[in-house]
Design a protein around this motif. Sequence first.
Motif, short mmCIF file in Angstrom:
data_model
loop_
_atom_site.label_atom_id
_atom_site.label_comp_id
_atom_site.label_asym_id
_atom_site.label_seq_id
_atom_site.Cartn_x
_atom_site.Cartn_y
_atom_site.Cartn_z
N ARG A 175 34.25 -115.96 73.41
CA ARG A 175 34.72 -115.41 72.18
C ARG A 175 35.70 -116.62 71.68
O ARG A 175 35.41 -117.24 70.29
N ARG A 209 34.35 -104.28 69.00
CA ARG A 209 33.67 -105.59 68.85
C ARG A 209 34.22 -106.59 67.91
O ARG A 209 35.04 -105.98 67.05
N GLU A 210 33.97 -107.59 67.95
CA GLU A 210 34.61 -108.70 67.15
C GLU A 210 33.75 -109.67 66.41
O GLU A 210 32.41 -109.48 66.86
N ASP A 224 30.39 -111.65 67.96
CA ASP A 224 30.01 -111.17 69.27
C ASP A 224 28.45 -111.26 69.54
O ASP A 224 28.03 -110.91 70.45
#
Length: 571
Positions: free
Chosen positions: A560, A451-452, A455
Motif C-alpha cells: 500500500r 479494503r483501502e 488495493d
Amino acid sequence: MTAPQVSSPTPARGRRRAGGALRATARHLVDLLPSAADYAGARRTWRRDLVAGVTVGIVALPLALGFGVSSGLSPAAGLITAIVAGLIAAVFGGSHVQVSGPTGAMVVVLVPIVATHGAGAVALVSVMAGVLVLLAGILRLGRAVSFIPWPVIEGFTLGIAAIIFLQQIPSLTGADDTAELSSNALVAAVQSLLGADPRYLLWAIGAVAVVVACMVLAPRIHPALPGSLLGVVCVTVLTALVPTPLEVIGALPSTLPAPTIPPFSPDLLLDLAPAAATVAALAAIESLLSARVAASLADTGPYNPDRELLGQGLASVGSGLFGGMPATGAIARTAVNVRSGGRTRIAAVTHAVVLLLIVLALARPVGLIPLAGLAGVLMVTAWNMVHRATVRSILRSTRGDAITFVITALVTVSFDLIVAVGIGIVIAGIAAIRSLSRTAMVHRQEVSPPREAGDDRIAIIAFAGPLMFASADRVFEEVTRVEGVEVVILRLSTLEHLDATGAHILSDIVQALERRGITVLIKGVQPVHDSLLREVGVLAALRHTNHLFDDLDAAIAHARSHVARSERTAG
C-alpha cells in the motif's frame, strides 16, 4: 605466557567414525549368515514343514523338468537347479519359507542366451550372475525392488506368462530343429505351427488336454491333490500303453554330477557379461518379489532382503558349478509351501531332498514323460500367473498406470525383460511427475477487508502444491499474465515442494514483473526452501532486501505504501 597447544580432535573423530562404520559393516555381514534363530519355531512346526516340503517337491518335479526343456537345456538341468539351488537358498536365503529353483521368467532370458552362446555357456552365466547377486546383497541393495511400481510388476508378469505359454507351442508341434526358429517366442510359435505335422499336433493337444483336466479338476476334488503330477502320470501311462508319436524326455542321470568350474577365458567372460548382468537383475527382482509376497501370505516372520540376495546368489553359483541354470525364488512354489503349512526352512530343504530322491530312485520312469505333457503343465502355470482381477483393476485405475502396465507387457513379449522393467519404470515415473505437476496451483487473492483505496492495484499470488520442472513453464505463464497492478505479492507459505527448476522460474517471474515496472514482494519463504531460493538467485532478484516478509499483513502494508507513493508522484 604462551597458551599450551591443544591438538585438533578431528583425527580422533575420524577414527571413531571409521570404527563405527567398520562395526556396522561387520554387523551387516553377520546378519547375512545363517543362525540358530532361523529354526526357532521348528520344534512346533517340523511335522507340518515336512509335509509341506514333500508337497512342494511333488509340485516342483514337472515344473523343474519343463523349465529345463523350455530353456533350451535339458530336463536334468532343471532338476539339478531345483535340488542344488533349492537347498542352498533355503539355508542361506533371507526368507523362512521361500522355495527356489528354475522359473519361467529365467527361462525367458536363457532361451536367447542358449541360441547365441550355446547351452554350455549357461553354467558360466549362472556363476557370474550369482556372484553379482551375492555382491548386491553385501552392498545392501535389497530394498531396491521397492522402487518398482505395481503396474510395472504386473505388466512384467503378464508378459512373462505370455512368453512361457508361447514357448510351449514348438513342443506341441514336435519341431525337429528349434535352432531354426526365431528367438522371439511369438514368431517361433507361428513358425512351428506353420510347419507342424497335423497327426503329431493332434496327439500333443490330446496330451495337453489330459494334463489341463487333471490340474483343473484335482484341486476341486481335494486341495492337497497335485494336479500337475497326476496329469503328467496319466499322460505317461497312456503313452506307455498306446503307441504314439509323442517325444519323451529321454534318459536322465541317476545321480548328481560332480561339481566343476565351468570353462572360461577373459574373452568369454567379457562376451557373457551383458547376459550375466541381465540374469542377475532378473534373479534379484523375482526373488525379492517372491519373498515379499510370501511374507504377506501368512505369519512366517520377516524376511531380510539383503540376505535373500546373498542366498540367491550362492544358489545360482552352486547350480552353475553342478551344471545347472540360474535360480530365483519361485512365487508359485513358495505359495504352495506356505499354504501347505510350511513355516521354517525345513520345508524348502525337504523339497530339495525329495527331488534328489526322485533322481536317485526314479530316473528311468521320469524319462518316459512326454514333452507335450510338460508343455501342458507350463501352459496352465502361465495361465495361473495372470490374475484377471488385478489386470482389470490396473486398467480401470489411472490412465498413466494403465499405459505403464500395457507397454511393460508388450515390451516384455516383444523385446527384453529387463528393458521392459526399465521402460516401465520410466513411463511410470513420467506419469507420476505429470500427475504431480497438475497439483501445482497458483491463484490470485484479493486483499482482505477492510479494503483501502488502491488495493485493486495489489495482486496477491498464492502458490500451492509442488513447484517443479514439470509445472514451471505453466506457472510462469499464469503469474506473469497479471495486468493492471503495481505490486505483486508472491505468497510462498503453502508451497509444498520446490526443486531447482521451480526456484529458477520464481527468479524469472520476479525479473519479468520488475522489468514491467511491477514491484514484487515475497512473503512466507519456508526454512526448507530458503537456501535454495538464495543459491538460485530468487531473493537477489528482488528490487530491495526489505521486499521479503514473514507476515502477510506487513507485506500488504508495504504494498500500500508503494501504491500511495505512486499516486503522489502521478499527482
